[in-house]
Design a protein around this motif. Structure first.
Motif, PDB file in Angstrom:
ATOM      1  N   THR A 281     -17.805  25.163  19.191  1.00  0.00           N
ATOM      2  CA  THR A 281     -17.127  25.410  19.756  1.00  0.00           C
ATOM      3  C   THR A 281     -16.160  25.701  18.363  1.00  0.00           C
ATOM      4  O   THR A 281     -16.218  25.186  17.443  1.00  0.00           O
ATOM      5  CB  THR A 281     -16.172  24.448  20.238  1.00  0.00           C
ATOM      6  OG1 THR A 281     -16.764  24.271  21.699  1.00  0.00           O
ATOM      7  CG2 THR A 281     -15.070  24.578  20.826  1.00  0.00           C
TER       8      THR A 281
ATOM      9  N   CYS B 246     -14.741  24.014  15.078  1.00  0.00           N
ATOM     10  CA  CYS B 246     -15.152  22.799  15.113  1.00  0.00           C
ATOM     11  C   CYS B 246     -16.723  22.678  14.589  1.00  0.00           C
ATOM     12  O   CYS B 246     -16.982  22.701  14.094  1.00  0.00           O
ATOM     13  CB  CYS B 246     -15.418  21.893  16.124  1.00  0.00           C
ATOM     14  SG  CYS B 246     -15.662  20.571  16.610  1.00  0.00           S
ATOM     15  N   ASN B 247     -16.507  21.259  13.602  1.00  0.00           N
ATOM     16  CA  ASN B 247     -17.589  20.726  13.106  1.00  0.00           C
ATOM     17  C   ASN B 247     -17.795  19.102  13.240  1.00  0.00           C
ATOM     18  O   ASN B 247     -18.716  18.689  13.072  1.00  0.00           O
ATOM     19  CB  ASN B 247     -16.799  20.317  11.925  1.00  0.00           C
ATOM     20  CG  ASN B 247     -17.548  20.558  10.913  1.00  0.00           C
ATOM     21  OD1 ASN B 247     -18.566  21.089  10.427  1.00  0.00           O
ATOM     22  ND2 ASN B 247     -17.492  20.442   9.273  1.00  0.00           N
ATOM     23  N   CYS B 248     -17.767  19.280  14.838  1.00  0.00           N
ATOM     24  CA  CYS B 248     -18.068  17.534  15.259  1.00  0.00           C
ATOM     25  C   CYS B 248     -19.943  17.792  15.218  1.00  0.00           C
ATOM     26  O   CYS B 248     -20.239  18.414  15.430  1.00  0.00           O
ATOM     27  CB  CYS B 248     -17.159  17.991  16.590  1.00  0.00           C
ATOM     28  SG  CYS B 248     -18.162  18.337  18.011  1.00  0.00           S
TER      29      CYS B 248
ATOM     30  N   CYS C  73     -21.249  19.758  18.026  1.00  0.00           N
ATOM     31  CA  CYS C  73     -21.457  21.230  17.749  1.00  0.00           C
ATOM     32  C   CYS C  73     -22.231  21.703  16.730  1.00  0.00           C
ATOM     33  O   CYS C  73     -22.745  22.475  16.392  1.00  0.00           O
ATOM     34  CB  CYS C  73     -19.705  21.893  17.620  1.00  0.00           C
ATOM     35  SG  CYS C  73     -18.956  22.082  18.365  1.00  0.00           S
TER      36      CYS C  73
ATOM     37  N   THR D 211     -18.584  20.255  27.621  1.00  0.00           N
ATOM     38  CA  THR D 211     -17.729  20.577  26.166  1.00  0.00           C
ATOM     39  C   THR D 211     -18.284  19.360  25.237  1.00  0.00           C
ATOM     40  O   THR D 211     -19.286  19.268  25.686  1.00  0.00           O
ATOM     41  CB  THR D 211     -15.934  20.168  26.941  1.00  0.00           C
ATOM     42  OG1 THR D 211     -16.176  18.630  26.917  1.00  0.00           O
ATOM     43  CG2 THR D 211     -15.435  20.243  27.769  1.00  0.00           C
ATOM     44  N   HIS D 212     -17.774  19.711  24.323  1.00  0.00           N
ATOM     45  CA  HIS D 212     -18.454  19.079  23.022  1.00  0.00           C
ATOM     46  C   HIS D 212     -18.082  17.500  23.242  1.00  0.00           C
ATOM     47  O   HIS D 212     -18.440  17.000  21.767  1.00  0.00           O
ATOM     48  CB  HIS D 212     -18.112  20.198  21.282  1.00  0.00           C
ATOM     49  CG  HIS D 212     -16.708  19.796  21.468  1.00  0.00           C
ATOM     50  ND1 HIS D 212     -16.380  20.197  20.190  1.00  0.00           N
ATOM     51  CD2 HIS D 212     -15.125  20.308  22.201  1.00  0.00           C
ATOM     52  CE1 HIS D 212     -14.756  20.554  20.181  1.00  0.00           C
ATOM     53  NE2 HIS D 212     -14.423  20.633  21.665  1.00  0.00           N
ATOM     54  N   ARG D 213     -17.160  17.266  24.224  1.00  0.00           N
ATOM     55  CA  ARG D 213     -16.330  16.241  23.665  1.00  0.00           C
ATOM     56  C   ARG D 213     -17.628  14.365  23.789  1.00  0.00           C
ATOM     57  O   ARG D 213     -17.597  13.602  23.141  1.00  0.00           O
ATOM     58  CB  ARG D 213     -15.288  15.835  24.465  1.00  0.00           C
ATOM     59  CG  ARG D 213     -14.254  15.946  24.817  1.00  0.00           C
ATOM     60  CD  ARG D 213     -13.723  15.858  25.581  1.00  0.00           C
ATOM     61  NE  ARG D 213     -12.201  16.423  25.896  1.00  0.00           N
ATOM     62  CZ  ARG D 213     -11.948  17.871  26.630  1.00  0.00           C
ATOM     63  NH1 ARG D 213     -12.395  18.383  26.705  1.00  0.00           N
ATOM     64  NH2 ARG D 213     -10.380  18.214  25.825  1.00  0.00           N
TER      65      ARG D 213
END
Ligand SMILES: [Zn+2]
Ligand SMILES: [Zn+2]
Ligand SMILES: [Zn+2]
Length: 253
Positions: A16, A19-21, A24, A224-226
């Motif tokens: 995303t 975003c740096n999660c 991702c 999603t990236h959640r």
């Protein structure tokens, strides 16, 4: 029929933007997801469901050179924003449920004159149940996000061939046409969030629905990236024959 998950991501795709999660940044290819779309192949015909921002990349990656039909679930951008690229299709039927057409005419009205002007062989019609060889296609009415005062008209599609039934509903809060959800072999369902949020029912409620309708298998998409692919797979696999989609997943029914 053969179904290819062209895009298993939600509105933002993964990785995303900005975003740096950990999801991702993940090197697991299953966490790299383009925007939601599937290709259904049957009787030598190619049927695309939804045409979002990653359409071009998806067509090039899978070497898809022609499409016979394009179906639209609803007017949100992650499902419709590449409609202009259909000008390169030959003899394409773009089939859109009537209430979605009304919505699209508010926000993308130029497409209804633009596409036929670029290629008169493109036919834009209101969707009604259709048969292509042995394959029957019907729409499944659902509720989804409320935009201002109105609910966005939204549908999934039911594909039935030789007694096998597959439902594809990428964006879903509640199914209205519950009758059509009976005897499903595969239910490809909105799985973007765990708890209900912004017109998406959430994975927990989707699992309740899966158990209620007694589908043989469920596959979550619109992700999603959640949560990572692996963590979601671990979470859902406890509840039965439930899988998590990834870009390029092929389902033969
Ligand atoms: Zn969506
Ligand atoms: Zn992220
Ligand atoms: Zn949506």
């Amino acid at each position: 029929m053969k179904i290819t998950i062209l895009g298993s991501g939600g509105v933002l795709g993964i990785p995303t933007w900005a975003c740096n999660c950990n999801v991702c940044k993940s090197e697991d290819k299953r966490n790299q997801r383009t925007r939601p779309s599937i290709l259904v192949e049957s009787s030598g015909k190619k049927i695309l469901v939804d045409i979002g921002p990653d359409f071009r990349e998806q067509m090039l990656k899978h070497k898809i050179k022609n499409l016979d039909y394009c179906l639209i679930t609803h007017a949100h951008g992650d499902h419709t924003s590449s409609m202009a690229e259909l000008q390169l299709a030959k003899n394409l039927q773009l089939l859109i449920p009537e209430k979605v057409t009304e919505k699209l005419k508010q926000i993308r009205s130029h497409m209804f004159t633009y596409l036929p002007s670029r290629d008169p062989s493109i036919k834009i019609k209101n969707f009604s149940p259709l048969k292509i060889g042995n394959l029957s296609i019907d729409m499944i009415e659902v509720t989804h996000e409320k935009d201002y005062e109105d609910f966005t008209p939204c549908y999934g599609y039911l594909f039935e061939e030789n007694g096998k039934r597959v439902a594809y509903i990428p964006d879903l809060e509640k199914v209205i046409d519950m009758e059509k959800m009976k005897n499903l072999d595969i239910f490809i369902c909105d799985g973007g969030v765990i708890k209900p949020l912004w017109g998406h029912l959430g994975v927990d409620k989707a699992i309740e629905l899966f158990k209620e309708i007694k589908a043989k298998q469920m596959i979550f998409t619109h992700l999603t990236h959640r949560i990572s692919h692996k963590d979601l797979e671990d979470y859902v696999s406890k509840h039965g024959n439930i899988k998590v989609a990834y870009d390029g997943m092929v389902i033969e029914v």
